[in-house]
Design an enzyme around this catalytic site. Sequence first.
Site, PDB file in Angstrom:
ATOM      1  N   ARG A 173       0.833  -1.191   0.136  1.00  0.00           N
ATOM      2  CA  ARG A 173       0.016  -0.110   0.045  1.00  0.00           C
ATOM      3  C   ARG A 173       0.809   1.343   0.019  1.00  0.00           C
ATOM      4  O   ARG A 173       0.603   2.332  -0.493  1.00  0.00           O
ATOM      5  CB  ARG A 173      -0.857   0.222   1.342  1.00  0.00           C
ATOM      6  N   ARG A 177       9.107   6.355  -3.589  1.00  0.00           N
ATOM      7  CA  ARG A 177       9.146   7.348  -4.880  1.00  0.00           C
ATOM      8  C   ARG A 177      10.707   7.491  -5.091  1.00  0.00           C
ATOM      9  O   ARG A 177      11.239   7.847  -4.146  1.00  0.00           O
ATOM     10  CB  ARG A 177       8.291   8.432  -4.731  1.00  0.00           C
ATOM     11  N   ARG A 287       1.986   6.308  16.250  1.00  0.00           N
ATOM     12  CA  ARG A 287       1.975   7.561  15.909  1.00  0.00           C
ATOM     13  C   ARG A 287       1.061   8.725  16.959  1.00  0.00           C
ATOM     14  O   ARG A 287       0.401   8.042  17.462  1.00  0.00           O
ATOM     15  CB  ARG A 287       1.207   7.596  14.497  1.00  0.00           C
ATOM     16  N   GLU A 310      -1.513   6.591  19.186  1.00  0.00           N
ATOM     17  CA  GLU A 310      -2.186   5.221  18.793  1.00  0.00           C
ATOM     18  C   GLU A 310      -1.319   4.142  19.184  1.00  0.00           C
ATOM     19  O   GLU A 310      -0.105   4.167  18.977  1.00  0.00           O
ATOM     20  CB  GLU A 310      -2.303   5.410  17.152  1.00  0.00           C
ATOM     21  N   TYR A 358      -8.595  -5.831   4.619  1.00  0.00           N
ATOM     22  CA  TYR A 358      -8.628  -4.573   5.041  1.00  0.00           C
ATOM     23  C   TYR A 358      -9.028  -3.823   3.536  1.00  0.00           C
ATOM     24  O   TYR A 358      -8.722  -3.976   2.418  1.00  0.00           O
ATOM     25  CB  TYR A 358      -6.966  -4.187   5.179  1.00  0.00           C
TER      26      TYR A 358
HETATM   27  P1  FAD Z   1     -16.878  -0.594   9.740  1.00  0.00           P
HETATM   28  O1  FAD Z   1     -17.021   0.731   9.487  1.00  0.00           O
HETATM   29  O2  FAD Z   1     -16.187  -1.161  10.494  1.00  0.00           O
HETATM   30  O3  FAD Z   1     -18.666  -0.778  10.147  1.00  0.00           O
HETATM   31  C1  FAD Z   1     -19.243  -1.971  10.707  1.00  0.00           C
HETATM   32  C2  FAD Z   1     -19.951  -1.681  11.666  1.00  0.00           C
HETATM   33  O4  FAD Z   1     -20.840  -2.916  11.889  1.00  0.00           O
HETATM   34  C3  FAD Z   1     -19.647  -0.868  12.822  1.00  0.00           C
HETATM   35  O5  FAD Z   1     -20.307   0.203  13.127  1.00  0.00           O
HETATM   36  C4  FAD Z   1     -20.146  -2.052  13.826  1.00  0.00           C
HETATM   37  O6  FAD Z   1     -20.443  -1.450  15.206  1.00  0.00           O
HETATM   38  C5  FAD Z   1     -21.373  -2.832  13.246  1.00  0.00           C
HETATM   39  N1  FAD Z   1     -21.530  -4.156  13.965  1.00  0.00           N
HETATM   40  C6  FAD Z   1     -20.257  -5.116  14.043  1.00  0.00           C
HETATM   41  N2  FAD Z   1     -21.156  -6.143  14.568  1.00  0.00           N
HETATM   42  C7  FAD Z   1     -22.423  -5.943  14.669  1.00  0.00           C
HETATM   43  C8  FAD Z   1     -23.513  -6.635  15.370  1.00  0.00           C
HETATM   44  N3  FAD Z   1     -23.128  -7.805  15.847  1.00  0.00           N
HETATM   45  N4  FAD Z   1     -24.548  -6.253  15.559  1.00  0.00           N
HETATM   46  C9  FAD Z   1     -24.933  -4.797  14.849  1.00  0.00           C
HETATM   47  N5  FAD Z   1     -23.992  -4.240  14.449  1.00  0.00           N
HETATM   48  C10 FAD Z   1     -22.607  -4.481  14.372  1.00  0.00           C
HETATM   49  N6  FAD Z   1      -9.922   4.119   4.915  1.00  0.00           N
HETATM   50  C11 FAD Z   1      -9.726   4.964   4.336  1.00  0.00           C
HETATM   51  O7  FAD Z   1     -10.025   5.059   3.203  1.00  0.00           O
HETATM   52  N7  FAD Z   1      -8.560   6.182   4.579  1.00  0.00           N
HETATM   53  C12 FAD Z   1      -8.079   6.053   5.919  1.00  0.00           C
HETATM   54  O8  FAD Z   1      -7.374   6.640   6.201  1.00  0.00           O
HETATM   55  C13 FAD Z   1      -8.528   4.865   6.581  1.00  0.00           C
HETATM   56  N8  FAD Z   1      -7.946   4.852   8.124  1.00  0.00           N
HETATM   57  C14 FAD Z   1      -8.387   3.934   8.913  1.00  0.00           C
HETATM   58  C15 FAD Z   1      -7.789   3.842  10.104  1.00  0.00           C
HETATM   59  C16 FAD Z   1      -8.128   2.698  11.049  1.00  0.00           C
HETATM   60  C17 FAD Z   1      -7.591   2.898  12.365  1.00  0.00           C
HETATM   61  C18 FAD Z   1      -9.170   1.961  10.614  1.00  0.00           C
HETATM   62  C19 FAD Z   1      -9.612   0.975  11.445  1.00  0.00           C
HETATM   63  C20 FAD Z   1      -9.930   1.872   9.365  1.00  0.00           C
HETATM   64  C21 FAD Z   1      -9.259   2.908   8.480  1.00  0.00           C
HETATM   65  N9  FAD Z   1     -10.026   2.876   7.260  1.00  0.00           N
HETATM   66  C22 FAD Z   1      -9.829   3.978   6.441  1.00  0.00           C
HETATM   67  C23 FAD Z   1     -10.816   1.963   6.860  1.00  0.00           C
HETATM   68  C24 FAD Z   1     -12.211   2.551   7.148  1.00  0.00           C
HETATM   69  O9  FAD Z   1     -12.600   2.620   8.307  1.00  0.00           O
HETATM   70  C25 FAD Z   1     -13.257   1.229   6.355  1.00  0.00           C
HETATM   71  O10 FAD Z   1     -12.985   1.175   5.135  1.00  0.00           O
HETATM   72  C26 FAD Z   1     -14.858   1.471   6.658  1.00  0.00           C
HETATM   73  O11 FAD Z   1     -14.846   1.739   7.913  1.00  0.00           O
HETATM   74  C27 FAD Z   1     -15.361   0.294   6.039  1.00  0.00           C
HETATM   75  O12 FAD Z   1     -16.456   0.206   6.423  1.00  0.00           O
HETATM   76  P2  FAD Z   1     -17.371  -1.114   6.942  1.00  0.00           P
HETATM   77  O13 FAD Z   1     -18.759  -0.552   6.506  1.00  0.00           O
HETATM   78  O14 FAD Z   1     -17.093  -2.432   6.057  1.00  0.00           O
HETATM   79  O15 FAD Z   1     -17.071  -1.442   8.240  1.00  0.00           O
HETATM   80  N1  UDP Z   2       4.414   1.327   7.693  1.00  0.00           N
HETATM   81  C1  UDP Z   2       5.469   1.326   8.457  1.00  0.00           C
HETATM   82  N2  UDP Z   2       6.289   2.514   8.701  1.00  0.00           N
HETATM   83  C2  UDP Z   2       5.472   3.560   8.583  1.00  0.00           C
HETATM   84  C3  UDP Z   2       4.235   3.586   8.080  1.00  0.00           C
HETATM   85  C4  UDP Z   2       3.722   2.409   7.639  1.00  0.00           C
HETATM   86  O1  UDP Z   2       6.326   0.117   8.571  1.00  0.00           O
HETATM   87  O2  UDP Z   2       6.015   4.883   8.865  1.00  0.00           O
HETATM   88  C5  UDP Z   2       4.232  -0.182   7.210  1.00  0.00           C
HETATM   89  C6  UDP Z   2       3.392  -0.862   8.529  1.00  0.00           C
HETATM   90  O3  UDP Z   2       3.557  -2.563   8.423  1.00  0.00           O
HETATM   91  C7  UDP Z   2       1.814  -0.559   8.359  1.00  0.00           C
HETATM   92  C8  UDP Z   2       1.862  -0.457   6.778  1.00  0.00           C
HETATM   93  O4  UDP Z   2       3.135  -0.204   6.190  1.00  0.00           O
HETATM   94  O5  UDP Z   2       0.955  -1.329   8.797  1.00  0.00           O
HETATM   95  C9  UDP Z   2       1.024   0.048   6.002  1.00  0.00           C
HETATM   96  O6  UDP Z   2       0.957   1.392   6.389  1.00  0.00           O
HETATM   97  P1  UDP Z   2      -0.501   2.449   6.297  1.00  0.00           P
HETATM   98  O7  UDP Z   2      -0.170   3.700   6.663  1.00  0.00           O
HETATM   99  O8  UDP Z   2      -0.970   2.152   4.880  1.00  0.00           O
HETATM  100  O9  UDP Z   2      -1.569   1.812   7.183  1.00  0.00           O
HETATM  101  P2  UDP Z   2      -2.288   1.664   8.572  1.00  0.00           P
HETATM  102  O10 UDP Z   2      -1.612   1.208   9.563  1.00  0.00           O
HETATM  103  O11 UDP Z   2      -2.208   3.502   9.006  1.00  0.00           O
HETATM  104  O12 UDP Z   2      -3.529   1.626   8.067  1.00  0.00           O
END
Ligand code: FAD
Ligand code: UDP
Length: 378
Positions: A173, A177, A287, A310, A358
């Site tokens: 991911r 560059r 981070r 985090e 993911y």
């Molecule tokens: P979710 O958003 O997880 O929604 C699932 C829902 O199901 C939740 O609200 C949960 O409460 C509900 N649920 C689960 N079990 C039950 C149950 N038994 N009964 C009722 N409800 C239930 N994506 C990006 O594009 N850019 C980013 O920078 C980015 N950063 C992220 C950082 C983190 C820390 C995380 C965890 C994810 C990140 N993502 C990011 C991914 C993004 O959050 C997901 O793509 C998105 O949330 C996917 O949506 P989803 O509907 O699949 O899941």
């Molecule tokens: N990663 C790393 N160093 C960094 C940033 C990312 O080693 O400074 C690695 C790490 O394994 C991480 C993965 O690259 O899980 C993907 O990073 P990204 O920022 O896309 O994912 P995030 O963990 O924020 O969802």
Amino acid sequence: MTDLVVVGTGLFGLTVAERMAEQGRKVLMIDRRDHLGGNAYSETDPATGIEVHRYGAHLFHTSNERVWEYVNRFTAFTSYVHRVYTTHRGEVFPMPINLGTINQFFRSAHGPDAARALVREQAAELEGRRPANLDEQGVSLIGRPLYEAFIQGYTAKQWQTDPRELPASIISRLPVRYTYDNRYFNDTHEGLPTGGYTAWLERMADHPNIEVRLSTDFFDDAQPVNKKAVVGQVPVVYTGPVDRYFDDAEGSLSWRTLDFEREVLPVGDFQGTPVMNYADTEVPYTRILEFRHFHPEREYTSDKTVIVREYSRFAERGDEPYYPVNTPADRERLKRYRELMAGERDVHFGGRLGTYQYLDMHMAIGSALSMVDNQLTS
Ligand code: FAD
Ligand code: UDP
């Protein structure tokens, strides 16, 4: 009369619900949390008025034109461009690894070709083999010294799993560059929802054919809408954890969870940038996020700031599952869960938790649009 039950109000569930509602179906959405929006949810910090993404920083980016057109129906996006820095041994470097990182690290002034040649030489231990795991992928992309400085320690903290057990795709991911371009993402479109995430997510559910019930767990038999009452009676889209749906019949899939430590500081600017990674294992967190910097266009208070540290660890039962670990053992279990999924009548598994994948937001939305086309309305 309900035509469809959607379990989970994250972006996958919301997209399915909105599309189906628009086609005249009555959709009932439930979520176990007390708010909608899944992990993209954000809230206003009461002490500062700064928008905080409750489940970690969410940056929207996509090259998928269909998804971009779709999301713009519900919100405008700012011109925010994501850039990340990382601290290694008391020094700050730009991420992802680019010519600036390479030259700063080696105290050199290489051009693109010389830097490429250097990395190739430092990746020679792979002898042209295709990388089979995260460790080999890291070395093949940037060579051993840069891998050890910027990836190994961070990945150890993030995954606490031997990098030889982790799939190469985790770091594929991250771009590498041979220019000074330090944008984190390569996508055509990027930005943050102008009015905040929650306004966007609520707008998707704001439809006369959608009913949302919060604080409702699909596995709680005391609730009127639960697995036993609904499956087989009404079509279901399930976006919760796949192993939980089957009561862990094939064993638990491993997930990582995060702990977010939020602090309000009495300074206008703590770190001068939205995200600072910490590459070394001596620092326990991966981070620090400083939320004011995601919206430079907003007039936030200048005497306080919100930061979030985090921390990453293995999810135990009861923890929020955030990242699928995806070891070889997990992949075996997932195969067996897929067989069980195929046997569930009129239950469609989707989203990050429901497919154990993911998915970025744009991927969750894109796959929900495909599910509507191919499984729910065809
Ligand atoms: P979710 O958003 O997880 O929604 C699932 C829902 O199901 C939740 O609200 C949960 O409460 C509900 N649920 C689960 N079990 C039950 C149950 N038994 N009964 C009722 N409800 C239930 N994506 C990006 O594009 N850019 C980013 O920078 C980015 N950063 C992220 C950082 C983190 C820390 C995380 C965890 C994810 C990140 N993502 C990011 C991914 C993004 O959050 C997901 O793509 C998105 O949330 C996917 O949506 P989803 O509907 O699949 O899941
Ligand atoms: N990663 C790393 N160093 C960094 C940033 C990312 O080693 O400074 C690695 C790490 O394994 C991480 C993965 O690259 O899980 C993907 O990073 P990204 O920022 O896309 O994912 P995030 O963990 O924020 O969802």
